[in-house]
Write a protein that holds these residues in place. Structure first.
Motif, PDB file in Angstrom:
ATOM      1  N   GLU A  25       0.935  -1.240   0.153  1.00  0.00           N
ATOM      2  CA  GLU A  25      -0.112  -0.118   0.132  1.00  0.00           C
ATOM      3  C   GLU A  25       0.900   1.187  -0.013  1.00  0.00           C
ATOM      4  O   GLU A  25       2.073   1.269   0.336  1.00  0.00           O
ATOM      5  CB  GLU A  25      -0.845   0.142   1.087  1.00  0.00           C
ATOM      6  N   LEU A  26       0.365   2.340  -0.436  1.00  0.00           N
ATOM      7  CA  LEU A  26       1.031   3.429  -0.457  1.00  0.00           C
ATOM      8  C   LEU A  26       0.726   4.608   0.532  1.00  0.00           C
ATOM      9  O   LEU A  26       1.426   5.584   0.983  1.00  0.00           O
ATOM     10  CB  LEU A  26       1.032   4.165  -1.903  1.00  0.00           C
ATOM     11  N   SER A  27      -0.512   4.381   1.094  1.00  0.00           N
ATOM     12  CA  SER A  27      -1.228   5.288   2.029  1.00  0.00           C
ATOM     13  C   SER A  27      -2.126   4.363   2.768  1.00  0.00           C
ATOM     14  O   SER A  27      -2.632   3.568   2.429  1.00  0.00           O
ATOM     15  CB  SER A  27      -1.645   6.662   1.650  1.00  0.00           C
ATOM     16  N   THR A  28      -2.568   4.920   4.081  1.00  0.00           N
ATOM     17  CA  THR A  28      -3.515   4.488   4.931  1.00  0.00           C
ATOM     18  C   THR A  28      -4.773   5.208   4.726  1.00  0.00           C
ATOM     19  O   THR A  28      -5.089   6.459   4.298  1.00  0.00           O
ATOM     20  CB  THR A  28      -3.156   4.245   6.288  1.00  0.00           C
ATOM     21  N   ALA A  29      -6.022   4.663   5.185  1.00  0.00           N
ATOM     22  CA  ALA A  29      -7.320   5.308   5.146  1.00  0.00           C
ATOM     23  C   ALA A  29      -7.203   6.654   6.005  1.00  0.00           C
ATOM     24  O   ALA A  29      -8.147   7.527   5.754  1.00  0.00           O
ATOM     25  CB  ALA A  29      -8.378   4.410   5.380  1.00  0.00           C
ATOM     26  N   SER A  30      -6.514   6.496   7.059  1.00  0.00           N
ATOM     27  CA  SER A  30      -6.495   7.741   7.935  1.00  0.00           C
ATOM     28  C   SER A  30      -5.506   8.843   7.371  1.00  0.00           C
ATOM     29  O   SER A  30      -5.758   9.950   7.999  1.00  0.00           O
ATOM     30  CB  SER A  30      -5.966   7.173   9.276  1.00  0.00           C
ATOM     31  N   GLU A  31      -4.808   8.556   6.424  1.00  0.00           N
ATOM     32  CA  GLU A  31      -3.878   9.649   5.849  1.00  0.00           C
ATOM     33  C   GLU A  31      -4.900  10.760   4.901  1.00  0.00           C
ATOM     34  O   GLU A  31      -5.130  10.303   4.090  1.00  0.00           O
ATOM     35  CB  GLU A  31      -2.596   9.320   5.360  1.00  0.00           C
ATOM     36  N   ASP A  32      -4.492  11.983   5.149  1.00  0.00           N
ATOM     37  CA  ASP A  32      -5.049  13.008   4.587  1.00  0.00           C
ATOM     38  C   ASP A  32      -4.285  13.134   3.161  1.00  0.00           C
ATOM     39  O   ASP A  32      -3.101  13.649   3.112  1.00  0.00           O
ATOM     40  CB  ASP A  32      -5.050  14.260   5.257  1.00  0.00           C
ATOM     41  N   LEU A  33      -4.799  12.744   2.247  1.00  0.00           N
ATOM     42  CA  LEU A  33      -4.145  12.669   0.552  1.00  0.00           C
ATOM     43  C   LEU A  33      -4.924  13.731  -0.192  1.00  0.00           C
ATOM     44  O   LEU A  33      -6.043  13.748  -0.353  1.00  0.00           O
ATOM     45  CB  LEU A  33      -4.407  11.345   0.005  1.00  0.00           C
ATOM     46  N   SER A  34      -3.898  14.629  -0.953  1.00  0.00           N
ATOM     47  CA  SER A  34      -4.169  15.627  -1.547  1.00  0.00           C
ATOM     48  C   SER A  34      -3.393  16.024  -2.717  1.00  0.00           C
ATOM     49  O   SER A  34      -2.144  15.367  -2.588  1.00  0.00           O
ATOM     50  CB  SER A  34      -4.467  17.063  -0.929  1.00  0.00           C
ATOM     51  N   ALA A  35      -3.691  16.403  -3.688  1.00  0.00           N
ATOM     52  CA  ALA A  35      -3.004  16.687  -5.035  1.00  0.00           C
ATOM     53  C   ALA A  35      -2.090  17.904  -4.861  1.00  0.00           C
ATOM     54  O   ALA A  35      -2.201  18.777  -3.795  1.00  0.00           O
ATOM     55  CB  ALA A  35      -3.912  16.802  -6.274  1.00  0.00           C
ATOM     56  N   THR A  36      -0.876  17.897  -5.415  1.00  0.00           N
ATOM     57  CA  THR A  36      -0.005  18.848  -5.595  1.00  0.00           C
ATOM     58  C   THR A  36       0.018  19.590  -6.947  1.00  0.00           C
ATOM     59  O   THR A  36      -0.865  19.108  -7.945  1.00  0.00           O
ATOM     60  CB  THR A  36       1.502  18.594  -5.262  1.00  0.00           C
ATOM     61  N   ASP A  37       0.737  20.669  -7.182  1.00  0.00           N
ATOM     62  CA  ASP A  37       1.012  21.397  -8.333  1.00  0.00           C
ATOM     63  C   ASP A  37       1.653  20.354  -9.264  1.00  0.00           C
ATOM     64  O   ASP A  37       1.817  20.661 -10.534  1.00  0.00           O
ATOM     65  CB  ASP A  37       1.663  22.670  -8.201  1.00  0.00           C
ATOM     66  N   LEU A  38       2.310  19.401  -8.875  1.00  0.00           N
ATOM     67  CA  LEU A  38       3.030  18.693  -9.768  1.00  0.00           C
ATOM     68  C   LEU A  38       2.202  17.497 -10.267  1.00  0.00           C
ATOM     69  O   LEU A  38       1.423  16.707  -9.337  1.00  0.00           O
ATOM     70  CB  LEU A  38       4.388  17.993  -9.008  1.00  0.00           C
ATOM     71  N   ARG A  39       2.613  17.045 -11.638  1.00  0.00           N
ATOM     72  CA  ARG A  39       1.643  15.828 -11.995  1.00  0.00           C
ATOM     73  C   ARG A  39       1.936  14.730 -11.187  1.00  0.00           C
ATOM     74  O   ARG A  39       2.806  14.111 -11.250  1.00  0.00           O
ATOM     75  CB  ARG A  39       2.171  15.860 -13.663  1.00  0.00           C
ATOM     76  N   LYS A  40       0.774  14.080 -10.944  1.00  0.00           N
ATOM     77  CA  LYS A  40       0.610  12.765 -10.088  1.00  0.00           C
ATOM     78  C   LYS A  40       1.790  12.611  -9.106  1.00  0.00           C
ATOM     79  O   LYS A  40       1.867  11.746  -8.588  1.00  0.00           O
ATOM     80  CB  LYS A  40       1.073  11.729 -11.298  1.00  0.00           C
ATOM     81  N   VAL A  41       1.980  13.689  -8.417  1.00  0.00           N
ATOM     82  CA  VAL A  41       2.580  13.865  -7.105  1.00  0.00           C
ATOM     83  C   VAL A  41       1.485  14.152  -5.954  1.00  0.00           C
ATOM     84  O   VAL A  41       0.964  15.361  -6.346  1.00  0.00           O
ATOM     85  CB  VAL A  41       3.834  14.676  -7.231  1.00  0.00           C
ATOM     86  N   PHE A  42       1.380  13.348  -5.004  1.00  0.00           N
ATOM     87  CA  PHE A  42       0.652  13.771  -3.890  1.00  0.00           C
ATOM     88  C   PHE A  42       1.131  14.116  -2.644  1.00  0.00           C
ATOM     89  O   PHE A  42       2.219  13.648  -2.522  1.00  0.00           O
ATOM     90  CB  PHE A  42      -0.443  12.626  -3.817  1.00  0.00           C
ATOM     91  N   ARG A  43       0.346  14.737  -1.924  1.00  0.00           N
ATOM     92  CA  ARG A  43       0.844  14.980  -0.621  1.00  0.00           C
ATOM     93  C   ARG A  43      -0.075  14.354   0.323  1.00  0.00           C
ATOM     94  O   ARG A  43      -1.211  14.052   0.494  1.00  0.00           O
ATOM     95  CB  ARG A  43       0.614  16.723  -0.310  1.00  0.00           C
ATOM     96  N   CYS A  44       0.863  13.834   1.314  1.00  0.00           N
ATOM     97  CA  CYS A  44      -0.026  12.796   2.288  1.00  0.00           C
ATOM     98  C   CYS A  44       0.297  13.541   3.693  1.00  0.00           C
ATOM     99  O   CYS A  44       1.522  13.604   4.116  1.00  0.00           O
ATOM    100  CB  CYS A  44       0.457  11.461   2.093  1.00  0.00           C
ATOM    101  N   ARG A  45      -0.691  13.904   4.311  1.00  0.00           N
ATOM    102  CA  ARG A  45      -0.549  14.332   5.805  1.00  0.00           C
ATOM    103  C   ARG A  45      -0.810  13.235   6.870  1.00  0.00           C
ATOM    104  O   ARG A  45      -2.029  13.233   7.212  1.00  0.00           O
ATOM    105  CB  ARG A  45      -1.289  15.547   5.979  1.00  0.00           C
ATOM    106  N   PRO A  46       0.114  12.488   7.286  1.00  0.00           N
ATOM    107  CA  PRO A  46      -0.379  11.772   8.366  1.00  0.00           C
ATOM    108  C   PRO A  46      -0.828  12.076   9.701  1.00  0.00           C
ATOM    109  O   PRO A  46      -0.358  13.376   9.980  1.00  0.00           O
ATOM    110  CB  PRO A  46       0.991  10.678   8.365  1.00  0.00           C
ATOM    111  N   ILE A  47      -1.688  11.366  10.302  1.00  0.00           N
ATOM    112  CA  ILE A  47      -1.824  11.939  11.666  1.00  0.00           C
ATOM    113  C   ILE A  47      -0.755  12.214  12.747  1.00  0.00           C
ATOM    114  O   ILE A  47       0.093  11.170  12.768  1.00  0.00           O
ATOM    115  CB  ILE A  47      -2.992  11.142  12.363  1.00  0.00           C
ATOM    116  N   ALA A  48      -0.219  13.149  13.091  1.00  0.00           N
ATOM    117  CA  ALA A  48       0.917  13.406  13.867  1.00  0.00           C
ATOM    118  C   ALA A  48       0.921  12.450  15.212  1.00  0.00           C
ATOM    119  O   ALA A  48      -0.231  12.619  16.000  1.00  0.00           O
ATOM    120  CB  ALA A  48       0.962  14.999  14.196  1.00  0.00           C
ATOM    121  N   ALA A  49       1.802  12.049  15.477  1.00  0.00           N
ATOM    122  CA  ALA A  49       2.162  11.260  16.811  1.00  0.00           C
ATOM    123  C   ALA A  49       2.501  12.182  17.657  1.00  0.00           C
ATOM    124  O   ALA A  49       3.138  13.232  17.771  1.00  0.00           O
ATOM    125  CB  ALA A  49       3.121  10.368  16.658  1.00  0.00           C
ATOM    126  N   GLU A  50       2.134  11.729  18.874  1.00  0.00           N
ATOM    127  CA  GLU A  50       2.323  12.613  20.412  1.00  0.00           C
ATOM    128  C   GLU A  50       3.735  12.744  20.569  1.00  0.00           C
ATOM    129  O   GLU A  50       4.362  11.532  20.616  1.00  0.00           O
ATOM    130  CB  GLU A  50       1.608  11.988  21.477  1.00  0.00           C
TER     131      GLU A  50
END
Length: 626
Positions: free
Chosen positions: A558-583
């Motif tokens: 897998e490349l990401s989990t269901a809980s990670e916030d996945l969004s597009a970037t300005d670069l073609r087919k490159v995505f930004r993934c913001r995992p839930i920050a650990a304490e």
């Protein structure tokens, strides 16, 4: 001076004067023919006298004109249309001067009144003769060009034109083009450099039989993996070798041949990858604006990804490129390779163990980097199952030292290379890489350094990869071992992976993870079949054997989990993934426990602590540690 040297110098002088003598003879003959035709081969005495004194004057003028237009710098064997235009311009210049002289002084000096018809005919004859004689060596070479290996070209564009030109220029290539194939209906039946387009790709089997072709060259990068596979299928039964023109990164980094600019290689498994390559969004100029004149450190510079990173970075004109590597053999190899590129870049090899915190601090103090690419890691899943404390020591704590000290040293950007095995990890290697991501993300909350991670799947052709294993098994006679019939992986090429890292390095700021839309996963068993076919064997000759999954391996990545916030970037087919920050306090506490387990070299305790991190890793049994 030796006799052979004198003979060589004499031959060189003769070759320099031959074109001049030829042009003088052509001019004199052209004047004679022009006057003869003008006066129906009964030249009056006055015009015969005019012709005789014109011959040396016009001959000298034409020699000077040819010299001025660079006609004598052309090698006749390589005469082209641009060179022919030079000859025509030089001839037209002298004819124009003769006409101008007639206009300006003809009334006062009647003897200088050269008939217009003579000027026109002489100019035409000289143009044709001087140009034609220079094309003779090329025409002769054209006649013998078809001596060599019968070769079929795929694609009828610029790549094919360049290859045809090289085949003509360099007979030593032993290439005899028999035709081209192109799916564009408008090109079929047409000729390119005297070579006919015989049809489209579906016609390849028929064309191979009809032409007795022994080699096929794919001349275009605009061809799909499925089309390459179809070409291989058609060529294998006939024993026809298949080559392909090199791609952008290969052409930039390879040392060109001194004899020919023709740049080809054999078809590789990367070309048969069951997805379309992702074109870079940022151009070389864009990347040069980001990394040019910067001081850059790459850890793991002797590895597959690290090595490709430094190759591409060397083309971006950084002020300093530090190759940080623990393996002296790999470090020597990559430094030697970069030196051969002759780029105007300061290259500094550094033999260093990044698990030594003090050595890392000295590295930052000495080189003051602006950017750090962290590509060093332990990556082999089964081996890390046997040595889990080493996996944690290198992948977690070495990353922690590098990232923390980067902020203290004022590094502008820190890019860590991660893996798809970090998602819901089932292996020690994957777990340690996911924890390394968390360490970087935790630091990014308060640091001034811009941190980011790049996550991608398997890299084709990297050291120890399944491709290398399959290649060795095929070469040794098989069997080709596959862990499970349903096992799948995401794949990308080494140049793609390195370029993604460079692109992502322009975006990261607060510990984001960047990943590539890698298309559909590839079945490992299909990859094995493609490699067997690519090697020219059948499955009967190189059988495939299912051996079962190894410790820590998944069937699916897998490349990401269901809980990670996945969004597009300005670069073609490159995505930004913001995992839930650990304490922060929780990570710090677990890192202390993990350090104690590592120091004790306690495999079970290392696995236990890894399972306590919130990463989805489950503690498993012993893995036969020595």
């Amino acid at each position: 001076m030796s006799r052979s040297r004198r003979q060589t110098d004499h031959a060189r002088r003769v070759s320099q004067y031959q074109p001049v003598v030829a042009d003088i003879v052509i001019t004199c003959v052209a004047l004679l023919v022009a006057y003869s035709i003008r006066y129906e081969f009964k030249i009056p005495a006055s015009y015969a006298t005019q012709m005789l004194w014109l011959m040396p004057i016009v001959s000298i003028a034409r020699v000077f004109s040819n010299h001025a237009f660079g006609v004598y710098s052309v090698v006749w064997r390589y005469m082209g249309l641009h060179d022919a235009l030079r000859c025509l311009q030089a001839a037209a210049m002298v004819s124009a001067i003769i006409v101008a002289i007639r206009w300006s002084v003809g009334a006062r000096l009647p003897d200088l009144v050269v008939p217009y018809s003579v000027v026109a005919m002489e100019g035409l004859l000289v143009s044709l003769a001087m140009t034609g004689i220079r094309f003779v060596p090329r025409i002769m070479a054209e006649r013998v060009r078809n001596v060599g290996i019968p070769t079929l070209l795929i694609g009828a564009g610029q790549g094919a034109t360049a290859i045809l030109r090289e085949a003509w220029r360099h007979p030593e290539l032993q290439m005899a083009p028999v035709g081209l194939l192109d799916d564009d209906p408008a090109k079929q039946g047409m000729k390119i450099s005297s070579c006919q387009v015989l049809g489209g790709l579906p016609d390849i089997a028929t064309v191979l039989e009809r032409t007795s072709c022994k080699r096929v060259i794919i001349t275009t990068q605009a061809i799909s993996p499925a089309q390459i596979a179809a070409i291989m299928d058609a060529c294998n039964p006939h024993g026809v070798a298949v080559n392909i023109v090199k791609g952008l990164y290969e052409s930039l980094t390879d040392d060109p041949s001194p004899q020919s600019s023709l740049s080809m290689r054999e078809v590789r498994i990367e070309d048969l990858l069951a997805r379309e390559p992702v074109a870079p969004s940022l151009s070389m100029l864009d990347l040069r604006a980001r990394y040019g004149h910067k001081r850059i450190i790459v850890t793991g510079a002797g590895g597959s990804i690290g090595g490709e990173l430094v190759r591409q970075l060397a083309l971006l004109e950084p002020a300093l490129l530090v190759l940080a590597e623990r393996d002296e053999t790999n470090l020597f190899a990559i430094e030697h390779e970069l030196a051969a590129l002759r780029q105007n870049v300061e290259i500094r090899p550094l033999l260093i163990d990044i698990m030594d915190r003090e050595a890392v601090a000295r590295m930052y103090a000495e080189f003051a980097p602006d950017v750090v690419f962290h590509a060093a890691a332990y990556k082999h899943v089964p081996m890390m199952e046997r040595f889990p404390w080493e996996a944690a020591r290198n992948n977690v704590f070495a990353t922690k030292h590098l990232a923390e000290l980067a902020n203290e040293a004022g590094v502008g950007a820190f890019v860590m290379i991660s893996t798809d095995k970090a998602i819901n990890p089932t292996s020690v290697m994957g777990a340690t890489k996911r924890i390394a991501e968390q360490v970087v993300q935790d630091l990014a909350k308060t640091a001034t350094t811009k941190y980011s991670c790049v996550r991608f799947g398997n890299v084709l052709g990297s050291r120890g990869s399944v491709v290398g294993i399959f290649r060795e098994q095929i070469a040794s006679g098989g069997p080709v071992t596959v862990t499970h019939a349903d096992a799948t992986r995401y794949f990308m090429t080494i140049p793609e992976a390195a370029n993604l890292v460079l692109q992502a390095g322009t975006l990261g700021a607060r510990g984001e993870v960047f990943l590539l839309d890698m298309g559909e996963p590839v079945k490992i068993i299909d990859l094995a079949r493609q490699m067997i076919r690519l090697s020219g064997f059948s499955e009967a000759q190189r059988p495939i054997k299912i051996i079962g999954t190894r410790p820590g391996e998944k069937l699916f990545e897998e490349l990401s989990t269901a809980s990670e916030d996945l969004s597009a970037t300005d670069l073609r087919k490159v995505f930004r993934c913001r995992p839930i920050a650990a304490e922060h306090d929780r990570i710090a506490q677990l890192l202390v426990a993990l350090q104690a387990a590592v120091s004790a070299r306690d495999a079970a305790d290392v696995r236990r602590v890894l399972s306590e991190f919130d990463i989805g890793y489950q503690e498993t049994g012993p893995r036969h540690a020595p």
